[in-house]
Write a protein that holds these residues in place. Structure first.
Motif, PDB file in Angstrom:
ATOM      1  N   GLN A   1      15.860  -6.122 -13.057  1.00  0.00           N
ATOM      2  CA  GLN A   1      16.559  -5.146 -12.034  1.00  0.00           C
ATOM      3  C   GLN A   1      15.456  -4.719 -11.187  1.00  0.00           C
ATOM      4  N   LEU A   2      15.804  -4.578  -9.913  1.00  0.00           N
ATOM      5  CA  LEU A   2      14.882  -4.082  -8.867  1.00  0.00           C
ATOM      6  C   LEU A   2      15.267  -2.503  -8.486  1.00  0.00           C
ATOM      7  N   ASP A   3      16.450  -2.061  -8.802  1.00  0.00           N
ATOM      8  CA  ASP A   3      16.926  -1.033  -8.335  1.00  0.00           C
ATOM      9  C   ASP A   3      16.494   0.238  -9.201  1.00  0.00           C
ATOM     10  N   SER A   4      16.089  -0.102 -10.457  1.00  0.00           N
ATOM     11  CA  SER A   4      15.567   1.026 -11.405  1.00  0.00           C
ATOM     12  C   SER A   4      13.884   0.822 -11.349  1.00  0.00           C
ATOM     13  N   ASN A   5      13.497   0.102 -10.378  1.00  0.00           N
ATOM     14  CA  ASN A   5      11.898  -0.225 -10.591  1.00  0.00           C
ATOM     15  C   ASN A   5      11.162   1.140  -9.926  1.00  0.00           C
ATOM     16  N   ASP A   6      10.015   1.145 -10.458  1.00  0.00           N
ATOM     17  CA  ASP A   6       9.104   2.491  -9.953  1.00  0.00           C
ATOM     18  C   ASP A   6       8.475   2.275  -8.492  1.00  0.00           C
ATOM     19  N   MET A   7       8.573   0.651  -8.413  1.00  0.00           N
ATOM     20  CA  MET A   7       8.021   0.599  -6.942  1.00  0.00           C
ATOM     21  C   MET A   7       8.806   1.006  -5.787  1.00  0.00           C
ATOM     22  N   LYS A   8      10.148   1.612  -6.084  1.00  0.00           N
ATOM     23  CA  LYS A   8      10.736   2.255  -5.051  1.00  0.00           C
ATOM     24  C   LYS A   8       9.929   3.494  -4.694  1.00  0.00           C
ATOM     25  N   MET A   9       9.204   4.123  -5.526  1.00  0.00           N
ATOM     26  CA  MET A   9       8.423   5.373  -5.006  1.00  0.00           C
ATOM     27  C   MET A   9       7.433   5.241  -4.285  1.00  0.00           C
ATOM     28  N   TRP A  10       6.996   3.793  -3.950  1.00  0.00           N
ATOM     29  CA  TRP A  10       5.716   3.333  -3.025  1.00  0.00           C
ATOM     30  C   TRP A  10       6.578   2.837  -1.896  1.00  0.00           C
ATOM     31  N   THR A  11       7.663   2.205  -1.923  1.00  0.00           N
ATOM     32  CA  THR A  11       8.400   1.741  -0.737  1.00  0.00           C
ATOM     33  C   THR A  11       9.298   2.729   0.020  1.00  0.00           C
ATOM     34  N   ASP A  12       9.756   3.847  -0.690  1.00  0.00           N
ATOM     35  CA  ASP A  12      10.302   4.572  -0.278  1.00  0.00           C
ATOM     36  C   ASP A  12       9.687   5.877  -0.445  1.00  0.00           C
ATOM     37  N   PRO A  13       8.884   6.642   0.811  1.00  0.00           N
ATOM     38  CA  PRO A  13       7.950   7.927   0.513  1.00  0.00           C
ATOM     39  C   PRO A  13       8.768   8.926  -0.098  1.00  0.00           C
ATOM     40  N   ALA A  14      10.192   8.820   0.422  1.00  0.00           N
ATOM     41  CA  ALA A  14      11.189  10.114   0.160  1.00  0.00           C
ATOM     42  C   ALA A  14      11.576  10.291  -1.194  1.00  0.00           C
ATOM     43  N   LEU A  15      11.496   9.217  -1.911  1.00  0.00           N
ATOM     44  CA  LEU A  15      11.856   8.968  -3.315  1.00  0.00           C
ATOM     45  C   LEU A  15      10.775   9.572  -4.384  1.00  0.00           C
ATOM     46  N   GLY A  16      11.030  10.739  -4.980  1.00  0.00           N
ATOM     47  CA  GLY A  16      10.196  11.199  -5.825  1.00  0.00           C
ATOM     48  C   GLY A  16      10.474  10.958  -7.480  1.00  0.00           C
ATOM     49  N   PRO A  17       9.606  11.513  -8.423  1.00  0.00           N
ATOM     50  CA  PRO A  17      10.024  11.033  -9.693  1.00  0.00           C
ATOM     51  C   PRO A  17      11.335  11.514 -10.014  1.00  0.00           C
TER      52      PRO A  17
ATOM     53  N   ASP B   1       0.942  -1.076  -0.151  1.00  0.00           N
ATOM     54  CA  ASP B   1      -0.004  -0.134   0.095  1.00  0.00           C
ATOM     55  C   ASP B   1       0.829   1.476   0.043  1.00  0.00           C
ATOM     56  N   GLU B   2       0.550   2.343  -0.836  1.00  0.00           N
ATOM     57  CA  GLU B   2       1.529   3.416  -0.839  1.00  0.00           C
ATOM     58  C   GLU B   2       1.635   3.953   0.336  1.00  0.00           C
ATOM     59  N   LEU B   3       0.442   3.992   1.081  1.00  0.00           N
ATOM     60  CA  LEU B   3       0.592   4.534   2.432  1.00  0.00           C
ATOM     61  C   LEU B   3       1.307   3.729   3.628  1.00  0.00           C
ATOM     62  N   GLY B   4       1.530   2.692   3.242  1.00  0.00           N
ATOM     63  CA  GLY B   4       1.903   1.749   4.503  1.00  0.00           C
ATOM     64  C   GLY B   4       0.699   1.389   5.468  1.00  0.00           C
ATOM     65  N   MET B   5      -0.682   1.290   4.868  1.00  0.00           N
ATOM     66  CA  MET B   5      -1.551   1.148   5.924  1.00  0.00           C
ATOM     67  C   MET B   5      -1.867  -0.484   6.053  1.00  0.00           C
ATOM     68  N   PHE B   6      -1.536  -1.342   6.821  1.00  0.00           N
ATOM     69  CA  PHE B   6      -1.678  -2.628   6.803  1.00  0.00           C
ATOM     70  C   PHE B   6      -2.122  -3.227   8.113  1.00  0.00           C
ATOM     71  N   VAL B   7      -3.221  -3.973   8.283  1.00  0.00           N
ATOM     72  CA  VAL B   7      -3.637  -4.606   9.692  1.00  0.00           C
ATOM     73  C   VAL B   7      -3.692  -5.870   9.093  1.00  0.00           C
ATOM     74  N   LYS B   8      -2.954  -6.615  10.097  1.00  0.00           N
ATOM     75  CA  LYS B   8      -3.305  -8.201   9.993  1.00  0.00           C
ATOM     76  C   LYS B   8      -4.516  -8.583  10.647  1.00  0.00           C
ATOM     77  N   GLY B   9      -5.262  -9.346   9.732  1.00  0.00           N
ATOM     78  CA  GLY B   9      -6.346  -9.831  10.072  1.00  0.00           C
ATOM     79  C   GLY B   9      -7.485  -9.773   8.933  1.00  0.00           C
TER      80      GLY B   9
END
Length: 290
Positions: free
Chosen positions: A199-215, A43-51
């Motif tokens: 390659q994982l390092d150039s993947n745009d998923m980094k902009m979800w997992t690291d909120p400080a990383l912008g386009p 989740d882009e906001l990191g909102m996860f509830v187990k259950g």
């Protein structure tokens, strides 16, 4: 043994190969409505509830990729004549057939990202084989062609690669070990499978997992990645670059410009072979027969 720089001769003497990968997971992510025990943790906001709680907000976040992100991404792929490999969760295309229609209309390659966008590392051999077969059948029905390649949701089992060979796959993307394709001749002796590293390092998923990383940062990294591989190709060691994209991430108004800037940068250079991953696997077979 002396270190030796890896290289790969590309068709037409290309300086480098560029593989653009569009990941399609929207419509098959975890949700109570699909019989899962809980919500999708990515989740882009990191909102996860187990259950056993349904995350309506994140479901709409994924739906954005189909409704708003996909048209933007498809427009740029068409405009800049970028042939992409679409790593698709089969259920996603069943849920959103308009995505399959776009892949077919563009004459791009569908790659299997599993039957659903779920982890398979807990599956026993029988369940995993069914998972792989169901994905092939579904994607072939949605796109009119069977997938030649496979990408797991990062984690997989000790059986995965052998099962892919037994099920007739030409290549796997489950590898991050280098910048050129190579053969795996050990998993099933006498039945090699091409490995086309991702390659994982150039993947745009980094902009979800690291909120400080912008386009801006993502684009700068992608361009430097491209420039380095291009330079090494000019120096006599051609390689490949992968660029991983997600409809719900790069397809946002505040990010899509970065993808266009990257495509513009690519098109300023001569000798870049923009290829699907199946084409790259075929180039390996031509240059280094299995």
């Amino acid at each position: 043994m002396a270190l030796r720089e890896e290289r790969m001769d590309w068709p037409g003497g290309a300086v480098m190969a560029l593989s653009v990968v569009v990941n399609v997971e929207e419509g098959s992510e975890q949700s109570l409505v699909r019989g899962d025990k809980g919500m999708e943790p990515v989740d882009e906001l990191g909102m996860f509830v187990k259950g056993s709680l349904r995350n309506h907000a994140n479901e709409s976040n994924y739906l954005y990729g189909v409704k708003a992100g996909a048209p933007r991404v498809v427009k740029l792929l068409r405009q800049y004549e970028i042939a992409a490999s679409w790593t698709v969760a089969a259920m996603s295309l069943e849920t959103h057939p308009e995505l399959a229609e776009a892949i077919v209309e563009l004459s791009h390659e569908p790659v299997s990202h599993g039957w659903r966008w779920v982890h398979q590392f807990r599956m026993d051999e029988e369940a995993e084989r069914a998972f792989i077969r169901n994905a092939v059948t579904s994607i072939e029905k949605s796109c009119g062609v069977r997938p030649h390649g496979w990408l797991s949701r990062y984690l997989h089992t000790e059986n995965t690669r052998r099962l892919l060979i037994e099920e007739g796959f030409a290549y796997t993307m489950d590898d991050y070990s280098g910048d050129v394709p190579f053969w795996d001749r050990k998993t099933v002796p006498g039945k090699p499978i091409a490995v086309v590293p991702y390659q994982l390092d150039s993947n745009d998923m980094k902009m979800w997992t690291d909120p400080a990383l912008g386009p801006e940062q993502w684009l700068a990294y992608a361009v430097r990645n491209f420039d380095q591989v291009y330079r090494e190709g000019l120096e006599g060691c051609p390689k490949m670059m992968s660029l991983g994209l997600h409809l719900r991430i790069i397809g946002r108004p505040g990010r899509i410009w970065a993808l266009e800037e990257f495509f513009r940068h690519v098109r300023k250079h001569e000798g870049v072979w923009v290829a699907t991953r199946h084409q790259i696997a075929q180039a390996l077979a031509a240059a280094q027969p299995a």
